[in-house]
Enzyme design. Structure first.
Site, PDB file in Angstrom:
ATOM      1  N   VAL A 163      32.075  -3.156  88.375  1.00 12.55           N
ATOM      2  CA  VAL A 163      32.429  -2.032  89.242  1.00 12.55           C
ATOM      3  C   VAL A 163      31.391  -0.919  89.103  1.00 12.55           C
ATOM      4  O   VAL A 163      30.849  -0.424  90.099  1.00 12.55           O
ATOM      5  CB  VAL A 163      33.832  -1.490  88.914  1.00 12.55           C
ATOM      6  CG1 VAL A 163      34.176  -0.332  89.855  1.00 12.55           C
ATOM      7  CG2 VAL A 163      34.875  -2.585  89.032  1.00 12.55           C
ATOM      8  N   TYR A 164      31.103  -0.553  87.878  1.00  7.08           N
ATOM      9  CA  TYR A 164      30.150   0.535  87.623  1.00  7.08           C
ATOM     10  C   TYR A 164      28.793   0.239  88.253  1.00  7.08           C
ATOM     11  O   TYR A 164      28.210   1.074  88.961  1.00  7.08           O
ATOM     12  CB  TYR A 164      30.013   0.726  86.113  1.00  7.08           C
ATOM     13  CG  TYR A 164      29.035   1.799  85.690  1.00  7.08           C
ATOM     14  CD1 TYR A 164      29.388   3.143  85.757  1.00  7.08           C
ATOM     15  CD2 TYR A 164      27.775   1.464  85.204  1.00  7.08           C
ATOM     16  CE1 TYR A 164      28.496   4.135  85.361  1.00  7.08           C
ATOM     17  CE2 TYR A 164      26.879   2.438  84.806  1.00  7.08           C
ATOM     18  CZ  TYR A 164      27.246   3.777  84.878  1.00  7.08           C
ATOM     19  OH  TYR A 164      26.355   4.745  84.489  1.00  7.08           O
ATOM     20  N   ALA A 165      28.275  -0.956  88.036  1.00 11.52           N
ATOM     21  CA  ALA A 165      26.960  -1.321  88.558  1.00 11.52           C
ATOM     22  C   ALA A 165      26.973  -1.387  90.080  1.00 11.52           C
ATOM     23  O   ALA A 165      26.027  -0.950  90.749  1.00 11.52           O
ATOM     24  CB  ALA A 165      26.514  -2.658  87.973  1.00 11.52           C
ATOM     25  N   ALA A 166      28.042  -1.928  90.654  1.00 15.65           N
ATOM     26  CA  ALA A 166      28.124  -2.033  92.109  1.00 15.65           C
ATOM     27  C   ALA A 166      28.160  -0.656  92.766  1.00 15.65           C
ATOM     28  O   ALA A 166      27.528  -0.430  93.804  1.00 15.65           O
ATOM     29  CB  ALA A 166      29.358  -2.847  92.501  1.00 15.65           C
ATOM     30  N   LYS A 168      26.918   2.098  91.502  1.00 19.80           N
ATOM     31  CA  LYS A 168      25.572   2.679  91.377  1.00 19.80           C
ATOM     32  C   LYS A 168      24.600   2.027  92.363  1.00 19.80           C
ATOM     33  O   LYS A 168      23.678   2.677  92.860  1.00 19.80           O
ATOM     34  CB  LYS A 168      25.067   2.523  89.948  1.00 19.80           C
ATOM     35  CG  LYS A 168      25.762   3.434  88.946  1.00 19.80           C
ATOM     36  CD  LYS A 168      25.538   4.897  89.275  1.00 19.80           C
ATOM     37  CE  LYS A 168      25.943   5.794  88.114  1.00 19.80           C
ATOM     38  NZ  LYS A 168      25.720   7.229  88.439  1.00 19.80           N
TER      39      LYS A 168
END
Length: 258
Positions: A163-166, A168
């Site tokens: 979730v975090y990477a997506a 960003k």
């Protein structure tokens, strides 16, 4: 809290999440380069005031304002606070640079990610910078700069950061879109993607010596990143010499996992 007793004609940077970590380092790095600062804090009032005092010691002006970037409904009122701070502290109507830095950690295995966790990360890391930038644009000078914050995790993958990477990754796409749409105002927009930096971000996971050893071993430059490593790159993107750079992703990872 504001500091300074005489008018300043220096550039003014607004840095979200400027009370600690990368935001604090960026505020101090910019002050060293003759830039005045508006920084935001969410819960750390004393930390924010300490940064303001440190900026004062460098001979620059500063104001600390409270802001939760996860609450877009408060942005209109925040913009009014910024407008008033510019008037009262600088006798100006506009600021020069926006650094969308504030954020929260986001480790959640995909299979365990709840809708609430998803929404929180989207609100803080994407919806927040999107609508905050929109609300602040009328207060920015033509020819200004915007720096958004991404992560090295948008390139390489660690389990638990889907979730975090997506989110960003969405920030990186937004950065390119803004570079085009704000081009007529000569506003340059870039994104900085840090790797593992030794701060208290995400519960201070990168302060673990064992993890630091693992990360350093996979990094060509052979060490962990420090806040000043990232702050220096942000300051570079706000310098007069880089005004022809826009729509770019600058990764600051020491070459991790090339």
């Amino acid at each position: 809290m504001s500091v300074g007793t005489k008018p300043s004609h220096a550039p003014i940077a607004l840095i979200t999440g400027g009370s600690r970590g990368l935001g604090r380092a960026t505020a101090l790095a910019l002050a060293d380069r003759g830039v005045d600062v508006i920084l935001t804090w969410r819960t750390g009032r004393e930390e924010a005031n300490a940064v303001v005092t440190a900026i004062q010691a460098k001979g620059r002006l500063a104001v600390a304002l409270q802001l939760d970037v996860g609450k877009a409904g408060t942005f209109a009122a925040f913009a009014s606070e910024v407008r008033e701070a510019l008037k009262q502290t600088w006798s100006r109507e506009r600021f020069d640079y926006l650094v969308n830095n504030a954020g929260i950690g986001g480790y959640t295995p995909f299979i365990e990610a709840s809708e609430a966790t998803f929404d929180e990360l989207v609100d803080v890391h994407f919806k927040g910078p999107f609508f905050l930038t929109q609300k602040l644009l009328p207060l920015m000078v033509d020819g200004g700069r915007i720096v958004n914050m991404s992560t090295g995790l948008a390139r390489y993958v660690y389990p638990g950061f889907s979730v975090y990477a997506a989110v960003k990754g969405a920030v990186e796409v937004l950065t390119r879109a803004l570079a085009v749409e704000l081009g007529p105002r000569r506003i340059a927009v870039n994104v900085v993607a840090p790797g593992g930096i030794v701060t208290d971000f995400g519960g201070g996971v990168m302060q673990d010596p064992a993890l630091q050893k693992v990360v350093a071993a996979e990094t060509p430059l052979g060490r962990m990143g420090q806040p000043d490593d990232v702050a220096g790159v942000i300051a570079m993107l706000l310098a007069p010499e880089t005004g022809w750079v826009t729509g770019q992703r600058i990764e600051v990872t020491g070459g991790y996992r090339l």
